[in-house]
Design a protein around this motif. Structure first.
Motif, mmCIF file in Angstrom:
data_model
loop_
_atom_site.group_PDB
_atom_site.id
_atom_site.type_symbol
_atom_site.label_atom_id
_atom_site.label_comp_id
_atom_site.label_asym_id
_atom_site.label_seq_id
_atom_site.Cartn_x
_atom_site.Cartn_y
_atom_site.Cartn_z
ATOM 1 N N VAL A 1 -4.336 -1.127 7.028
ATOM 2 C CA VAL A 1 -2.751 -2.062 7.533
ATOM 3 C C VAL A 1 -2.098 -1.724 6.612
ATOM 4 O O VAL A 1 -1.790 -2.317 4.896
ATOM 5 C CB VAL A 1 -3.384 -3.659 7.880
ATOM 6 N N MET A 2 -0.485 -0.929 6.951
ATOM 7 C CA MET A 2 0.141 -1.090 5.275
ATOM 8 C C MET A 2 1.461 -2.276 5.193
ATOM 9 O O MET A 2 1.335 -2.610 6.127
ATOM 10 C CB MET A 2 0.851 0.311 6.362
ATOM 11 N N ASN A 3 0.551 -2.425 3.798
ATOM 12 C CA ASN A 3 2.498 -3.540 3.828
ATOM 13 C C ASN A 3 1.777 -4.544 4.542
ATOM 14 O O ASN A 3 3.361 -4.835 4.427
ATOM 15 C CB ASN A 3 3.603 -2.868 3.479
ATOM 16 N N ALA B 1 -1.613 0.015 -2.912
ATOM 17 C CA ALA B 1 -2.811 -0.700 -3.635
ATOM 18 C C ALA B 1 -3.465 0.502 -2.378
ATOM 19 O O ALA B 1 -3.197 0.674 -0.854
ATOM 20 C CB ALA B 1 -2.752 -2.237 -3.059
ATOM 21 N N GLN B 2 -4.879 0.726 -2.966
ATOM 22 C CA GLN B 2 -6.120 1.152 -1.568
ATOM 23 C C GLN B 2 -6.437 0.410 -0.229
ATOM 24 O O GLN B 2 -6.765 1.367 0.811
ATOM 25 C CB GLN B 2 -6.714 1.965 -2.480
ATOM 26 N N ARG B 3 -6.577 -1.068 -0.422
ATOM 27 C CA ARG B 3 -6.277 -1.734 0.635
ATOM 28 C C ARG B 3 -5.344 -2.518 0.952
ATOM 29 O O ARG B 3 -5.082 -3.608 -0.521
ATOM 30 C CB ARG B 3 -8.120 -2.831 -0.073
ATOM 31 N N VAL C 1 -4.599 -7.394 -9.368
ATOM 32 C CA VAL C 1 -4.640 -7.327 -8.440
ATOM 33 C C VAL C 1 -3.084 -6.050 -8.206
ATOM 34 O O VAL C 1 -2.216 -5.886 -9.097
ATOM 35 C CB VAL C 1 -4.085 -7.982 -7.409
ATOM 36 N N PRO C 2 -3.534 -4.868 -7.032
ATOM 37 C CA PRO C 2 -2.730 -3.773 -6.851
ATOM 38 C C PRO C 2 -1.403 -4.429 -6.758
ATOM 39 O O PRO C 2 -1.591 -4.621 -5.187
ATOM 40 C CB PRO C 2 -3.280 -2.761 -6.567
ATOM 41 N N THR D 1 0.633 -1.631 0.217
ATOM 42 C CA THR D 1 -0.191 -0.119 0.164
ATOM 43 C C THR D 1 0.582 1.074 -0.247
ATOM 44 O O THR D 1 0.416 2.065 -0.475
ATOM 45 C CB THR D 1 -0.586 0.220 1.335
ATOM 46 N N ARG D 2 2.169 1.116 0.400
ATOM 47 C CA ARG D 2 3.121 2.322 0.189
ATOM 48 C C ARG D 2 4.674 1.352 -0.764
ATOM 49 O O ARG D 2 4.240 1.124 0.218
ATOM 50 C CB ARG D 2 2.842 2.879 1.991
#
Length: 482
Positions: free
Chosen positions: A118-120, A92-94, A459-460, A78-79
């Motif tokens: 929840v990040m990464n 990813a946003q989710r 899927v991102p 996500t980051r």
């Protein structure tokens, strides 16, 4: 033969090894003397003559696997700005996607996307007796989190139960002990290895019991805010990546559950520990080079045991190789009994390349390694070559556990960071991190070839896939390999 890498020291082909190069030192007597006759070796390792691993967890009442359902949980980055490496896909946003899979044709259906921020999350582990999923988060700038999720068997929905500080940065691997009383945790960036308690009722991670620091408190040479891209593999990147220890995984031996192995990508070695589940401590018992003596820039990433043979496989990320080790039960028993031991518990018997000879090694790094549940194949993902190489496992008594290339298949996407088999072992799904997609392949159990199914899912930045077979009320079967 082209897949075999050059060993340091003399190598030669012997008819007893099916043409696979073997270190000359091992051939001084015979391969058969190193790998005992199958029945003897398997019995010594706690395996029946029929090839079934002795149950590691006793039967008990509670939850049983509902083998009619196959869920797949996909975790996503996500980051990007706080990672050691440099993804090229889409943030990813989710962070977590749950799919169901139809084992008759390999088709997947999206069931749920988590709304919890929840990040990464970059690694997942499903509890062998409870409908719980553990994930850990990846960041070089801040401590990782070990998150416990409840899994709804019907909807695939993940509900956050608890979160615990992982005690280190860029958390990348989680392992439960056989009794599910402890969780062993690896933090890649600062290399620390922690042992955490597991709540006996709820099952969530419940605080650190001990920590092992390979740096012994020394400050790392690399900075979290200024470092090379760990996706690169030229000599400059290798030099910085190997200036510090970088623990990358932790597993327990499948026979006793008391020896922990930790590949250290930064130091080109496998750390050995005696694991005391009562005190929750890891006692160092030395290290083992992750490949042939004298070699550098190997970069051990993961280690996996064969399901029945006393053999394990280490994937070296930087050199794009798999090293095959024999597990020495005699030495392990001495370690467990407290005897002074100077010999290693693992002995190198073979090293093979994961990419074709013509492909530049500095353009590839290895991702995942997995041993098929049948014990007949070992698979490795190549990031750069964008392929999965399938190795056939030799089962002949004279060369049991050694590898030869069976096939190589493009993943229909970029940077296959991870892949997984469904519960039947007939379908393989790839997580192509930098092309934002999953690919489904049919696995030929006879030939070891991967056949493209034509099914692809967007899927991102997918980074990990976890096969989840939900538990249903009923008597428990013996635990499968984690």
């Amino acid at each position: 033969a082209q897949a075999a890498s050059a060993h340091v020291g003399a190598l030669y082909s012997d008819p007893r090894t099916c043409g696979v190069p073997v270190p000359e030192a091992l051939m001084s007597n015979s391969v058969a003397s190193f790998f005992p006759a199958p029945t003897q070796a398997l019995r010594a390792a706690g395996v029946s003559a029929g090839g079934t691993m002795a149950p590691s967890v006793p039967r008990r009442s509670g939850m049983a696997l509902d083998v009619s359902k196959q869920l797949i949980v996909v975790s996503c980055y996500t980051r990007f700005d706080n990672l050691a490496h440099g993804p090229r896909g889409t943030e990813a946003q989710r962070s977590l996607y749950t799919y169901s899979m139809d084992p008759s044709d390999g088709q997947m259906v999206l069931l749920s996307i988590t709304k919890d921020e929840v990040m990464n999350p970059a690694f997942s582990r499903f509890h062998p007796r409870k409908n719980l999923l553990y994930t850990c988060t990846e960041s070089v700038a801040e401590n990782g989190q070990i998150v416990t999720w409840k899994v709804c068997p019907e909807t695939g929905r993940l509900s956050k139960l608890a979160s615990s500080d992982a005690g280190g940065t860029s958390t990348c691997y989680l392992t439960l002990d056989k009794a599910c009383e402890n969780m062993l945790v690896v933090n890649y960036w600062d290399a620390t290895i922690g042992v955490f308690g597991v709540d006996p009722k709820q099952g969530h991670v419940d605080g650190v019991r001990s920590t092992f620091d390979p740096n012994n408190g020394r400050k790392m040479k690399a900075r979290h805010d200024k470092h090379v891209n760990h996706s690169q593999n030229d000599s400059t990147a290798q030099k910085e990546r190997q200036a510090d220890p970088h623990s990358h995984a932790v597993i327990l031996d499948p026979f006793f559950g008391q020896i922990a192995y930790v590949p250290d990508l930064g130091m080109d070695l496998i750390r050995q520990f005696r694991f005391d589940k009562v005190s929750g401590k890891l006692h160092s018992i030395g290290t083992i080079p992750s490949g042939p003596s004298g070699r550098v820039a190997l970069g051990p990433r993961y280690i996996e045991f064969h399901p029945t043979l006393p053999v394990c496989y280490v994937v070296n990320e930087l050199s794009s190789e798999v090293s095959v080790f024999a597990f020495d039960r005699r030495v392990v028993e001495a370690v467990i009994s407290g005897e002074p031991v100077t010999e290693p518990t693992l002995r190198l018997v073979q090293t093979v390349s994961t990419i074709p000879e013509a492909y530049p090694g500095d353009m590839n790094t290895c991702g995942r390694i997995a041993v098929h549940s049948s014990g007949k194949f070992v698979l490795v993902s190549n990031r750069g070559h964008d392929s999965i190489t399938v190795f056939r496992v030799h089962l002949d008594p004279s060369s049991a556990g050694l590898l030869s290339v069976a096939s190589t298949q493009h993943t229909r996407g970029a940077t296959p960071r991870h892949f997984m088999f469904d519960n039947s072992g007939q379908w393989l799904v790839t997580a192509n991190q930098d092309s934002d997609n999953l690919g489904v392949f049919r696995f030929n159990l006879a030939t070891g070839k991967l056949e493209w199914s034509g099914q692809q899912y967007e899927v991102p930045s997918p980074n990990f896939l976890c096969s989840v077979i939900p538990h249903a009320p009923g008597p428990l079967m013996p635990s499968s390999k984690l």
